[in-house]
Write a protein that holds these residues in place. Structure first.
Motif, PDB file in Angstrom:
ATOM      1  N   LYS A 172      26.657  40.575  25.784  1.00 27.78           N
ATOM      2  CA  LYS A 172      25.257  40.297  26.104  1.00 27.78           C
ATOM      3  C   LYS A 172      25.075  38.814  26.372  1.00 27.78           C
ATOM      4  O   LYS A 172      25.558  37.971  25.598  1.00 27.78           O
ATOM      5  CB  LYS A 172      24.358  40.745  24.951  1.00 27.78           C
ATOM      6  N   GLY A 176      12.646  38.979  22.824  1.00 25.64           N
ATOM      7  CA  GLY A 176      13.968  38.835  22.224  1.00 25.64           C
ATOM      8  C   GLY A 176      14.732  40.148  22.154  1.00 25.64           C
ATOM      9  O   GLY A 176      15.819  40.220  21.591  1.00 25.64           O
ATOM     10  N   ASP A 197      18.877  41.642  22.631  1.00 24.87           N
ATOM     11  CA  ASP A 197      19.890  41.806  21.585  1.00 24.87           C
ATOM     12  C   ASP A 197      19.918  43.261  21.139  1.00 24.87           C
ATOM     13  O   ASP A 197      20.981  43.860  20.944  1.00 24.87           O
ATOM     14  CB  ASP A 197      19.547  40.956  20.341  1.00 24.87           C
TER      15      ASP A 197
HETATM   16 MG    MG Z   1      17.337  35.931  22.283  1.00 25.32          MG
END
Ligand code: MG
Ligand code: ASP
Length: 590
Positions: free
Chosen positions: A7, A151, A154
């Motif tokens: 990632k 975010g 992830d």
């Molecule tokens: Mg991040």
């Protein structure tokens, strides 16, 4: 063939040169004989920019359209990444969340993943292609695009790794690993080689910004090894695993700077009041922490908790209503407070950590205004001005700058962490991100002691828990909250077998401090629910309170963490409470 998920976060794909750099990392993994799935975020600050565009038009854009808008960022990156790979002579295919089949619920801007279909990815991988997946996005049952919350890439990456049974999930980012504390705040912070899922989860939710905490829930549930590392170097980063090879009592310290503390003062102490309060707060989707309900005096009790500073106004609104509903005396609050916490699997079932932390803080003449503990963390609340000094003192007293092998003081070389991931029957879950309950437990071995009206000044908690430790007693839960008139209330639990000794020590202290006689209860029971996702599913604590309130069971001390919620009740109602909770959570139990 081994399979790797890589990632790349926003800063790692901020421009086309960086995208080419990331592409080369994927190629190297492919050349090493792996099938490779690459998950990407939007380039640089693209998502922020998209959000601000919408805000130029209106303060309240619809959540569905925000998802449509924000998801476009990742779509740009996947295409450029595939183009980069092709230009370097590799076969690649980009896929949106919908094309992969990442099914989510319909809560736009904070959707949860329900299922992931691996067919299309497998087909492409088997055709020798590198698969480029858009992070952060999915699709609901009606075909609407959803996003997982800021975010969230992830979480996409670890979820894909889980669904594909990947051998490793590499998180390439702008820091080179997980640190004992934020290295931007403390130069002495040390990169850890390994850390456990449980520790990482606590640290992430207590303020460490490295990873989206829901991604760690996935890793823990499905046993994915996560490697957090720098996209700009080749040095190994930090591994997040079930059981680290070595561990110390404290693995890391976290700081949440901008918190607010709220107290509902004079709540009539009867079943259902805590439930009503947390129900309203959960409805407003506000995440609370450091919940302290102290022992009632004269039929009334105070309930304190912390929220992120940004949520203060919204929380005050909720408290105003609740306060009237349940007949509390008033609402009290404090802005600009900081939560400093230590986390470590090694502190479970072993004394010594709490008093050491309190002493380190008191040596700096810093006052702790609130304390909560769970089996693997201790949180303290201090004023904003004292935040950095507190963090430094705590980091240093546990010698976090030293690697575990450099520490051979017996005190700190903690017992080996036990394996914490049993074979999980995750397939039974209706959604991949559902709460998973591992155990519901009744502990009838503890007694509770409360020190009301102790002076609220530096060193009090340190003195108290040092003296108790000197008497050979291992304390379990500790809570301290602000009492009336600037005095503090400290409550703790100890094994019933040593209640008398603990009381002697506490009474002596009360004499020295000229504070009230301690109160105690030798017939308490502790009910705890243990699992994964307890805090990110904000409604869980509420369901626990409601279940007990419906059974007319009064709740006293509360302690919450990522993997555990414990509450103390009257011993006589312990068994009934256990049965009620088992029934309530029957579907989520593994
Ligand atoms: Mg991040
Ligand atoms: N692009 C999204 C964000 O900025 C998701 C992510 O980067 O993880 O929040």
């Amino acid at each position: 063939m081994p399979l790797i998920v890589q990632k790349f976060g926003g800063t790692s794909v901020a421009d086309t040169q960086k995208i080419l750099g990331a592409a080369r990392k994927a190629i190297r993994a492919a050349q090493a004989g792996n099938q490779v799935v690459v998950v990407v975020s939007a380039m640089g600050k693209t998502t922020d920019h998209l959000v601000s565009l919408a805000k130029e038009i209106t303060d309240r854009p619809s959540h569905r359209e925000m998802d449509m808008l924000m998801s476009s960022g990742e779509q740009v990156t996947i295409a450029l990444m595939a183009i980069a790979l092709e230009s370097l002579g590799y076969k690649a295919v980009s896929m949106t969340g919908a094309q992969i089949g990442i099914k989510t619920d319909s809560s736009h801007t904070k959707a949860r993943i329900r299922s992931i279909s691996t067919d299309s990815m497998r087909k492409a991988l088997d055709a020798g292609k590198i698969v480029i997946a858009a992070g952060f996005q999915g699709i609901d049952d009606e075909g609407n695009i959803t996003t997982l919350g800021r975010g969230g890439s992830d979480t996409s990456a670890v979820a894909l790794a889980a669904a594909l049974g990947a051998d490793e999930c590499d998180i390439y980012t702008d820091v080179d690993g997980v640190y004992t504390t934020d290295p931007r705040l403390l130069a002495e912070a040390r990169k850890v080689a390994q850390i456990s899922y449980d520790e990482m989860l606590e640290l992430a939710s207590l303020g460490a910004g490295v990873m989206h905490s829901r991604s760690i829930e996935f890793a823990k549930k499905f046993g994915v090894t996560v490697h957090v590392r720098s996209s700009f170097t080749d040095t190994p980063g930090s591994l997040i695993v079930a059981t680290p090879e070595s561990n110390t009592a404290v693995a890391g310290a976290a700081i949440a700077k901008n918190e607010a503390r709220l107290t509902l003062v004079g709540v009539p102490d009867k079943p259902g009041n805590a439930m009503r309060l947390f129900a309203r707060i959960a409805e407003a989707k506000i995440a609370t922490d450091m919940i302290v309900q102290n022992i009632g005096q004269e039929g009334r009790t105070d309930i304190s908790f912390t929220v992120p500073g940004n949520d203060l106004t919204a929380t005050l609104d909720v408290l105003k209503t609740v306060s009237e509903e349940i007949g509390a005396e008033r609402v009290d609050y404090q802005e600009n407070v900081t939560k400093v916490s230590v986390v470590g699997l090694g502190m479970e079932g072993q004394g010594g950590v709490a008093e050491k932390m309190f002493r380190a803080v008191s040596r700096k003449m810093i006052n702790i205004s609130m304390i909560t503990t769970s089996e693997i963390k201790i949180s303290t609340l201090v004023s904003w001005e004292d935040a950095l000094e507190t963090l430094r003192a705590v980091h240093s007293v546990f010698q976090l700058e030293k690697t575990p092998s450099q520490l051979n003081s017996p005190e700190l070389s903690a017992k080996q962490a036990k394996p914490i991931k049993p074979e999980l029957d995750v397939a039974r879950l209706s959604g991949m991100e559902d709460i998973l309950i591992e155990a519901i437990h009744l502990d009838q071995t503890q007694a509770r002691i409360t020190m009301p009206n102790v002076p609220d000044k530096p060193g009090i908690a340190a003195e108290m828990f040092e003296r108790i430790a000197e008497a050979g007693i291992v304390v379990d839960m500790i809570v301290q909250s602000c009492g009336r008139n600037g005095k503090a209330i400290i409550t703790y639990t100890v094994p019933r077998t040593v209640l008398d000794t603990a009381l002697d020590v506490t009474k002596k202290l009360a004499g020295e401090w000229k504070s009230d006689e301690p109160l105690y209860n030798s017939t308490i029971a502790i009910l705890s629910v243990r699992g994964t996702g307890l805090r990110s599913h904000t409604g869980l604590a509420y369901r626990m309170f409601k279940t007990l309130a419906d059974g007319k069971i009064n709740v006293n001390v509360i302690s919450t963490s990522e993997r555990n919620i414990s509450i103390t009740v009257n011993n006589a109602q312990g068994e009934q409470g256990l049965q009620l909770l088992k029934k309530e959570f029957a579907n989520e139990m593994i």
